[in-house]
Design a protein around this motif. Sequence first.
Motif: not given
Length: 116
Positions: A96-112
């Motif tokens: 994650i290079k930019d945490a604020k941006s990365f988590w901006s759309a969703s606080k939940y990350l689903v990795i398949e």
Amino acid sequence: VAEGTAKEDELNTAFYVTGQYKELRDKNVIAKEGGVIGLGSTKTLKANFNKDVFTKVDIRQTNRINTYAKEAKLLTTHPKASYDLVMESGSQVIVIKDAKSFWSASKYLVIEQKKK
């Protein structure tokens, strides 16, 4: 604990889960939507998904998430410019290079995890 700190911690809390499609589906996390006979359907986070299977992280301190897979796909929305997928010791890691941006759309990350 100061009230401001608890609120700050809550604002900086995110969650992620990894698994193959079938596992994620069976854990009531994702579902396939749209498409005809499985063609053109998209895998999406269920509206009433099971939050218990997620790992909690502090986004201020988490800048790497191991996918534990040779190939992985993010099923939730995260701006492409905010992270990189890199290979490390035979498995892809989300950097994650930019945490604020990365988590901006969703606080939940689903990795398949893709089967090879």
